[in-house]
Motif scaffolding. Sequence first.
Motif, PDB file in Angstrom:
ATOM      1  N   HIS A 186       0.887  -1.170   0.000  1.00 23.31           N
ATOM      2  CA  HIS A 186       0.000   0.000   0.000  1.00 23.31           C
ATOM      3  C   HIS A 186       0.928   1.224   0.000  1.00 23.31           C
ATOM      4  O   HIS A 186       1.230   1.785   1.053  1.00 23.31           O
ATOM      5  CB  HIS A 186      -0.866  -0.030   1.256  1.00 23.31           C
ATOM      6  N   PRO A 187       1.441   1.622  -1.182  1.00 24.08           N
ATOM      7  CA  PRO A 187       2.471   2.662  -1.244  1.00 24.08           C
ATOM      8  C   PRO A 187       2.109   3.965  -0.534  1.00 24.08           C
ATOM      9  O   PRO A 187       2.963   4.559   0.125  1.00 24.08           O
ATOM     10  CB  PRO A 187       2.667   2.892  -2.746  1.00 24.08           C
ATOM     11  N   GLU A 188       0.869   4.389  -0.641  1.00 25.37           N
ATOM     12  CA  GLU A 188       0.484   5.637   0.027  1.00 25.37           C
ATOM     13  C   GLU A 188       0.619   5.507   1.539  1.00 25.37           C
ATOM     14  O   GLU A 188       1.136   6.397   2.209  1.00 25.37           O
ATOM     15  CB  GLU A 188      -0.963   5.993  -0.354  1.00 25.37           C
ATOM     16  N   ASN A 237       3.734   6.408   6.473  1.00 27.36           N
ATOM     17  CA  ASN A 237       4.394   5.811   7.634  1.00 27.36           C
ATOM     18  C   ASN A 237       5.851   6.263   7.713  1.00 27.36           C
ATOM     19  O   ASN A 237       6.343   6.585   8.798  1.00 27.36           O
ATOM     20  CB  ASN A 237       4.308   4.284   7.569  1.00 27.36           C
ATOM     21  N   GLN A 238       6.536   6.304   6.583  1.00 30.11           N
ATOM     22  CA  GLN A 238       7.927   6.757   6.574  1.00 30.11           C
ATOM     23  C   GLN A 238       8.037   8.221   6.984  1.00 30.11           C
ATOM     24  O   GLN A 238       8.926   8.592   7.738  1.00 30.11           O
ATOM     25  CB  GLN A 238       8.549   6.544   5.202  1.00 30.11           C
ATOM     26  N   LYS A 285       9.409  12.089  11.336  1.00 29.85           N
ATOM     27  CA  LYS A 285       9.038  13.164  12.272  1.00 29.85           C
ATOM     28  C   LYS A 285       9.196  12.705  13.711  1.00 29.85           C
ATOM     29  O   LYS A 285       9.722  13.440  14.550  1.00 29.85           O
ATOM     30  CB  LYS A 285       7.608  13.634  12.001  1.00 29.85           C
ATOM     31  N   VAL A 286       8.740  11.492  14.010  1.00 29.47           N
ATOM     32  CA  VAL A 286       8.873  10.949  15.363  1.00 29.47           C
ATOM     33  C   VAL A 286      10.347  10.863  15.738  1.00 29.47           C
ATOM     34  O   VAL A 286      10.742  11.205  16.852  1.00 29.47           O
ATOM     35  CB  VAL A 286       8.184   9.564  15.465  1.00 29.47           C
ATOM     36  N   ALA A 325       4.203  -0.219  15.820  1.00 30.01           N
ATOM     37  CA  ALA A 325       5.187  -0.887  14.976  1.00 30.01           C
ATOM     38  C   ALA A 325       5.370  -2.348  15.387  1.00 30.01           C
ATOM     39  O   ALA A 325       5.356  -3.241  14.534  1.00 30.01           O
ATOM     40  CB  ALA A 325       6.527  -0.146  15.043  1.00 30.01           C
ATOM     41  N   ALA A 326       5.538  -2.582  16.680  1.00 26.63           N
ATOM     42  CA  ALA A 326       5.772  -3.950  17.162  1.00 26.63           C
ATOM     43  C   ALA A 326       4.579  -4.854  16.869  1.00 26.63           C
ATOM     44  O   ALA A 326       4.742  -5.999  16.439  1.00 26.63           O
ATOM     45  CB  ALA A 326       6.075  -3.934  18.656  1.00 26.63           C
TER      46      ALA A 326
END
Length: 192
Positions: free
Chosen positions: A35-37, A42-43, A48-49, A157-158
């Motif tokens: 799901h490229p978008e 997410n990247q 930012k995080v 993420a986990a």
Amino acid sequence: MTLRVPKAELTAELSENMIKQLGAVPEPVEVLWNHPELAEANQEFSAKVGAWDAADAGLKTFAHMAVAAQVGCSWCLDINYFHALNQDLDLAKASQVPRWRESEVFTPLERDALEYAEAMTNTPPTVTDELSKRLLDRLGPAALVELTVFIGVANMAARCNTAHGVTSQGFSDACEIPPAARPAKSGVVSTA
């Protein structure tokens, strides 16, 4: 465990950039690229995080490792040992995160942050007023808010990696210090 979602092919430029940064393309990125978008968002969010600086980066790395150990995300532990190496953290200490309660290498602040990460990860969360106050007194409001959101992101993420079947890729091999095994009885409460 095998991947439950197939890897998608990334653009050549993105693959090359990831290989330059990490030495390999992270499997979570390859899975999300279906799901490229979503993967791009997410990247961007992760970048930012990663740029937040109200809370100590090492404390956040240890907290992420505590989440990963509790959830069982070997990929998150793997990449965070790699980050610990690149942040010049004490690798012997980093190796002890999965068994931090039994280890004597952590400062009182680190122990509170690790406890907080586990308490946030418990289902339902078990964060106490006393623990929050200790962290607030030591970190201040901005850093505590940042640490809290960082732990929430680490949980996302986990849990996504674990659900997708993503496991360790060997990033931590560069550390040359094997991670400590999580004790069978950790004192962590989970009703899941």
